[in-house]
Design a protein around this motif. Structure first.
Motif, PDB file in Angstrom:
ATOM      1  N   ASP A 505       0.838  -1.205   0.000  1.00 46.38           N
ATOM      2  CA  ASP A 505       0.000   0.000   0.000  1.00 46.38           C
ATOM      3  C   ASP A 505       0.874   1.255   0.000  1.00 46.38           C
ATOM      4  O   ASP A 505       0.630   2.199  -0.764  1.00 46.38           O
ATOM      5  N   TRP A 528      -5.128  -4.826  -2.163  1.00 43.82           N
ATOM      6  CA  TRP A 528      -6.554  -4.896  -1.798  1.00 43.82           C
ATOM      7  C   TRP A 528      -7.073  -6.334  -1.899  1.00 43.82           C
ATOM      8  O   TRP A 528      -7.878  -6.769  -1.077  1.00 43.82           O
ATOM      9  N   LYS A 532      -8.591  -6.676   2.744  1.00 37.89           N
ATOM     10  CA  LYS A 532      -9.628  -5.648   2.591  1.00 37.89           C
ATOM     11  C   LYS A 532      -9.486  -4.624   3.708  1.00 37.89           C
ATOM     12  O   LYS A 532     -10.275  -4.554   4.648  1.00 37.89           O
ATOM     13  N   ILE A 536      -6.107   0.894   2.256  1.00 32.76           N
ATOM     14  CA  ILE A 536      -5.733   0.412   0.922  1.00 32.76           C
ATOM     15  C   ILE A 536      -6.858   0.704  -0.069  1.00 32.76           C
ATOM     16  O   ILE A 536      -6.618   1.176  -1.200  1.00 32.76           O
ATOM     17  N   GLY A 537      -8.105   0.440   0.349  1.00 29.02           N
ATOM     18  CA  GLY A 537      -9.246   0.685  -0.528  1.00 29.02           C
ATOM     19  C   GLY A 537      -9.378   2.145  -0.912  1.00 29.02           C
ATOM     20  O   GLY A 537      -9.658   2.479  -2.075  1.00 29.02           O
TER      21      GLY A 537
END
Length: 579
Positions: A505, A528, A532, A536-537
């Motif tokens: 990330d 990702w 989850k 990162i998302g």
């Protein structure tokens, strides 16, 4: 030691009454009518002599000096004081203590004097042989050491073989000790006691005499056929890579002593090391239980996310007697937490006894649960109590401050978190974990310079530390500064942990800052997929937005909101992308 001994007293010898009388007799009565003489010079009481024993001749003073030196970790001072005490005392134990300390500081001359005194005061033959053996080992005299060790094990003293093992286990020269072990602790000389055989076999392993240890272990199995002997032989087979033979021997051990939870625990540990966790759990569930078997069963069930097994174990312990439940209160608290029974967990943690070594951890878990329940004042009150209770125990005090910081971080009270880490750093200024935690708090609070300074300090104290390299690299990239340094740091972190999503990330976010959108997207998509994580998302969504994939970015942000609704980066990014 001074325990049980009267306080130090100086012996003061007053002059005898006759001496005082003689002194007073010097004052004659003057003739009648003559003028009274004027008394001058030394008065009778001034002539009194008070004899004080010099400290070097005072036994109690030397014993106290020795004990104070020991308390200050001054072995040389303690050895000197006890050496003087041995000359003054008629107690062989004092001479023995003087010898122990002389050997600890490798003072052969002092050891010789203490040994002579101990022998003169009637030291036991086994004790004297033990002392002479240690002295010989200390000066490298193998032949004399062997003679004295032979005398020790031939003395008939019930603790002779135990003392023999202790001497060799603490010898400075492992090769010399191993040679003496093989020469003396032979099957022909060892007592008819499986514990002694296994102790010597284990000592052989620790001294690098693996063939001796195996031979003696195999001989013990053939001779004694008890559970502990089979278990030791099984452990040896496992270390040698013969897992099938190891399992068979452990199975025999458990069959011999089915009520011995220690053996089942050892066998289960071997199965876990071999990747057979289900077999280990099944083995542990059978037969008598103790706190360790319960704990390992819980660990295995939690590791496999087996809620049914956790529930069965929780109810099993709750059906036991009050004493058993009390002894396992901490484990019951953990089980209740894992089952989502937070109030029950708090009750169990509160039931952990004050003298239980897990009482600190029970209080920490209670604080965490209260925080999760939104009762932050109660949580921080518990932590404050820990800080008071453990004020004189730096390691626990440091952990208490760290817990405070983590609770504040989770509540997004970053300035309060900084203050908590500040307190921890007053306990130990160069504590890298606390510096790292404070750096994270500073970064979240927007105090970038302070965060960078803390991360740099960690790297100064622990060059190449991956967490600090990743945190500093990410912080620099996130604030679009010193990107060349950030790249160097994150390249090193990537090389050390190529499969770590958090490092990926940071790398993806650096590539975004550098305008390399293709590499940023591919790196963040991979991260990702692995984890989850909200951050990162959000980063991936911003990259997608920048590349014109706005629908996909919005969809991803909605997913992050569902997974991590309190994510700070989510709120910040949404404001930036949809003003």
């Amino acid at each position: 030691m001074l325990s049980g001994r009267s306080k130090f007293k100086q012996v003061r010898h007053l002059v005898a009454p006759l001496a005082l009388a003689a002194a007073l007799a010097g004052c004659a009565v003057a003739p009648v009518g003559a003028p009274k003489a004027v008394r001058t010079g030394v008065q009778p009481l001034d002539r009194m002599q008070v004899a004080i024993v010099p400290p070097e001749r005072d036994l109690q003073a030397q014993l106290m000096a020795g004990d104070f030196a020991l308390a200050a970790n001054n072995l040389k001072g303690a050895a000197d004081a006890y050496g003087r005490a041995a000359e003054l005392s008629d107690d062989p134990k004092v001479a023995g203590r003087a010898l122990e300390l002389a050997l600890a500081v490798h003072d052969q001359a002092a050891a010789d004097k203490a040994l002579a005194r101990w022998s003169a005061l009637g030291g036991k033959p086994a004790e004297l042989a033990s002392a002479r053996a240690r002295m010989a080992l200390d000066r490298g005299d193998t032949a004399e050491a062997q003679r004295q060790l032979d005398a020790l094990v031939s003395s008939g003293d019930p603790d002779a073989w135990r003392e023999f093992g202790r001497i060799l286990a603490t010898a400075r020269d492992a090769a010399q000790a191993g040679m003496l072990l093989e020469r003396i602790a032979t099957p022909q000389r060892l007592p008819n006691d499986s514990a002694a055989w296994l102790a010597m076999s284990e000592l052989g392993e620790s001294l690098g005499r693996h063939d001796y240890a195996k031979t003696l272990g195999d001989a013990a199995v053939a001779r004694f056929h008890d559970g502990t002997t089979y278990a030791w032989a099984g452990q040896q087979k496992f270390k040698a890579g013969d897992k099938d033979a190891a399992r068979k021997l452990f199975a025999k051990a458990v069959a011999k002593e089915p009520k011995n939870p220690r053996l089942r625990l050892a066998y289960a540990s071997l199965l876990v090391q071999d990747g057979q966790e289900q077999a280990a759990a099944k083995l542990l569930a059978s037969g008598a239980q103790d706190a360790d078997t319960y704990t390992l069963r819980m660990t295995l069930a939690a590791r496999s996310s087996d809620k049914a097994a956790l529930r069965r174990l929780y109810e099993e312990i709750r059906r036991q007697s009050d004493d058993v439940q009390s002894d396992n209160a901490f484990t019951l608290g953990q089980l209740a937490e894992l089952l989502g029974k937070q109030d029950d967990a708090l009750d169990w943690y509160a039931a952990v006894a004050d003298d239980d070594p897990r009482i600190f951890d029970a209080s920490v878990r209670s604080a965490v649960i209260l925080h999760l329940q939104g009762k932050d004042d109660d949580a921080h009150e518990i932590v404050a109590e820990l800080q008071t209770t453990y004020a004189d125990r730096p390691e626990q005090l440091r952990k208490a401050f760290a817990v405070d910081g983590e609770l504040y971080m989770d509540a997004r009270q970053f300035d309060a978190a900084v203050a908590a880490y500040d307190k921890a750093l007053r306990v130990k200024a160069d504590d890298t974990e606390m510096l790292y935690g404070r750096g994270l708090a500073y970064a979240e609070a927007g105090h970038v310079d302070q965060a960078v300074a803390d991360f740099r300090k960690v790297l100064e104290l622990k060059p190449g530390d991956i967490e600090a390299s990743n945190a500093l690299g990410y912080t620099l990239a996130d604030n679009d500064r010193d990107l060349a340094e950030a790249q160097t740091l994150l390249q090193a972190a990537r090389a050390a942990r190529p499969d770590d999503p958090s490092v990926a990330d940071s790398w993806g976010w650096l590539k975004f800052r550098q305008g390399q959108l293709d590499q940023a997207e591919s790196t963040l998509r991979s991260a990702w997929a692995q984890r989850k994580d909200g951050d990162i998302g959000v980063h991936l969504a911003e990259v997608l937005w920048a590349r014109g994939h706005r629908d996909e970015a919005r969809k991803l942000l909605n997913e992050v909101r569902r997974l991590d609704p309190k994510n700070a980066a989510l709120e910040k990014t949404e404001r930036k992308l949809t003003p």
